[in-house]
Design an enzyme around this catalytic site. Structure first.
Site, PDB file in Angstrom:
ATOM      1  N   GLY A 208       0.835  -1.208   0.000  1.00 14.69           N
ATOM      2  CA  GLY A 208       0.000   0.000   0.000  1.00 14.69           C
ATOM      3  C   GLY A 208       0.861   1.245   0.000  1.00 14.69           C
ATOM      4  N   ASN A 209       0.278   2.377   0.311  1.00 18.27           N
ATOM      5  CA  ASN A 209       1.064   3.607   0.419  1.00 18.27           C
ATOM      6  C   ASN A 209       0.459   4.504   1.502  1.00 18.27           C
ATOM      7  OD1 ASN A 209      -0.959   5.467  -0.871  1.00 18.27           O
ATOM      8  ND2 ASN A 209      -0.643   4.030  -2.568  1.00 18.27           N
ATOM      9  N   HIS A 210       1.103   5.662   1.726  1.00 14.73           N
ATOM     10  CA  HIS A 210       0.728   6.505   2.871  1.00 14.73           C
ATOM     11  C   HIS A 210      -0.434   7.449   2.596  1.00 14.73           C
ATOM     12  CE1 HIS A 210       3.988   5.109   5.280  1.00 14.73           C
ATOM     13  NE2 HIS A 210       4.891   5.464   4.371  1.00 14.73           N
ATOM     14  N   ALA A 276      -4.176   7.606  -4.824  1.00 14.34           N
ATOM     15  CA  ALA A 276      -2.797   7.151  -5.023  1.00 14.34           C
ATOM     16  C   ALA A 276      -2.875   5.647  -5.295  1.00 14.34           C
ATOM     17  CB  ALA A 276      -1.974   7.444  -3.778  1.00 14.34           C
TER      18      ALA A 276
END
Ligand code: C5P
Length: 398
Positions: A208-210, A276
């Protein structure tokens, strides 16, 4: 007469700032509004009913029953109001509001209301900073209420800090802006993608990402305020959609987001891709949790569908907005994406700028079109959402 024909219900709770409400009532009346004042029993110690009723030209109520034996119908009062203004709102009244307590007329009326609620807190600085107040203010915002933050300055206790009720002029300006805000996107449908995507590795892990989703949710909220119907397709995010014009669809992976987007894309007027999206996903998702047997582990990744690029390819009438989060050659890369994905505009945020990007409440953007570049200062994500939609509206009118 900017408030002509508007019904404003002011609920006063027991704080010293109550005296300032007299100025606010005069101002609202001068601007053409009808004003009804309610007060909590303790507010009566701070300002007289006679003053308030003379200024508002209506009886002021603080109890379910009046002295002449009539019942003050909280439901009727709530439905009469176009807006409710809780000012000054004490820590006690705030806490009761967010916990569903209604042991006085103010609270019962607040709970019966369907109209927008504005909260103007006032308390001593330590009460304002107490975690319970912070939490209660957040909860009130989650309910969709608008907070008019307390200001800094000298307080009744003699201490100095944040806690003073916003000045009557500030409150009045906010209420005026609320009523005058143009419903510039009425009749339009806006599709927004937000948040990160999670790409499963096995039943417990993911890539995943932030991304927090804050930017996309702020755009959704602002578009809804402007009268648009909003379809918000969000990856895992803790954000909550508050406006009733927002239809939220929660997804997890890029593929799910892709499918959901194209369920709606053909029928929308504006599409804004602020999500994102993970560029790659594991080729295979392990059915069981992967054991840590070996010293190294290789996961084969395959490219995810590019949702925005596909939107560009299938574009008919839609005004298409992309985002670019770059770490180098920012403008050049953003311009490249604008062309490659067939976008009408792209919003660039650079990770090099302090306060810009994923998690925080602020962002700093540049907006690029084929023939223009506009640079904005660091602002709250709410303000950025306004700039962004102003820009979209200008471009669509061209
Ligand atoms: O190409 P890049 O990922 O940098 O482009 C970012 C823009 O493309 C963002 O607007 C993002 O929401 C969108 N995007 C997408 N699907 C992907 C990857 C990015 O919609 N798979």
């Amino acid at each position: 007469m900017t408030l002509q024909g508007k019904n404003i219900l002011i609920c006063i709770s027991g704080g010293i700032a109550a005296y300032k409400i007299t100025y606010l009532i005069r101002d609202f009346i001068k601007k053409g509004a009808e004003v009804q004042v309610l007060m909590t029993p303790s507010a009566e110690h701070f300002v007289s009913k006679l003053t308030l009723s003379t200024l508002s030209k209506k009886p002021v109520y603080s109890d379910f029953y009046s002295d002449n034996g009539t019942w003050n119908n909280h439901v009727e009062l709530a439905l009469w109001a176009d807006v409710i203004l809780m000012a000054p709102c004490t820590a006690n009244t705030l806490a009761k509001m967010v916990n569903g307590m209604c042991d006085n007329l103010v609270l019962a009326t607040y709970m019966s209301a369907k109209c927008p609620v504005f909260i103007s807190p006032a308390m001593d600085l330590d009460m304002y900073q107490h975690p319970s107040t912070t939490q209660n203010l957040e909860l009130a915002e989650d309910f969709g209420h608008q907070l008019i933050p307390a200001e800094f300055g000298e307080l009744a206790s003699g201490l100095s800090g944040q806690g003073r009720m916003a000045e009557p002029e500030t409150i009045s300006k906010i209420i005026e802006e609320f009523f005058s805000s143009n419903k510039t996107l009425t009749g339009k449908t806006v599709l927004i993608t937000a948040g990160p995507t999670y790409e499963a590795i096995d039943p417990v892990r993911f890539i995943g990402n932030h991304s927090s989703g804050k930017m996309g949710f702020a755009i959704a909220e602002e578009a809804a305020n402007r009268g648009a119907k909003v379809i918000l397709i969000s990856g895992p995010s803790a954000e909550i959609a508050k406006h009733q014009n927002i239809e939220i669809h929660r997804v997890t992976s890029a593929k799910e987001m892709f499918t959901k987007v194209f369920d709606y894309y053909d029928s929308v007027d504006i599409a804004i891709a602020s999500a994102a999206v993970a560029d790659y996903a594991p080729k295979e998702i392990a059915q069981e949790k992967i054991k840590k047997n070996d010293d190294s582990l290789t996961i084969e990744l395959v490219k995810n569908p590019d949702i925005l690029k596909t939107m560009g390819e299938r574009k008919k009438k839609q005004f298409l907005v992309g985002f670019a989060l770059e770490t180098q050659n920012e403008e050049e890369n953003a311009k490249g994406k604008l062309a490659k994905k067939n976008l009408d505009m792209i919003v660039l945020n650079s990770l090099r700028d302090d306060g810009a990007g994923f998690k925080g409440a602020t962002n700093k953007i540049k907006i690029l079109t084929r023939d223009s570049l506009t640079d904005y200062s660091l602002k709250s994500k709410k303000e950025v959402a306004k700039d962004l939609l102003n820009f979209v509206e200008e471009q669509m009118l061209k």
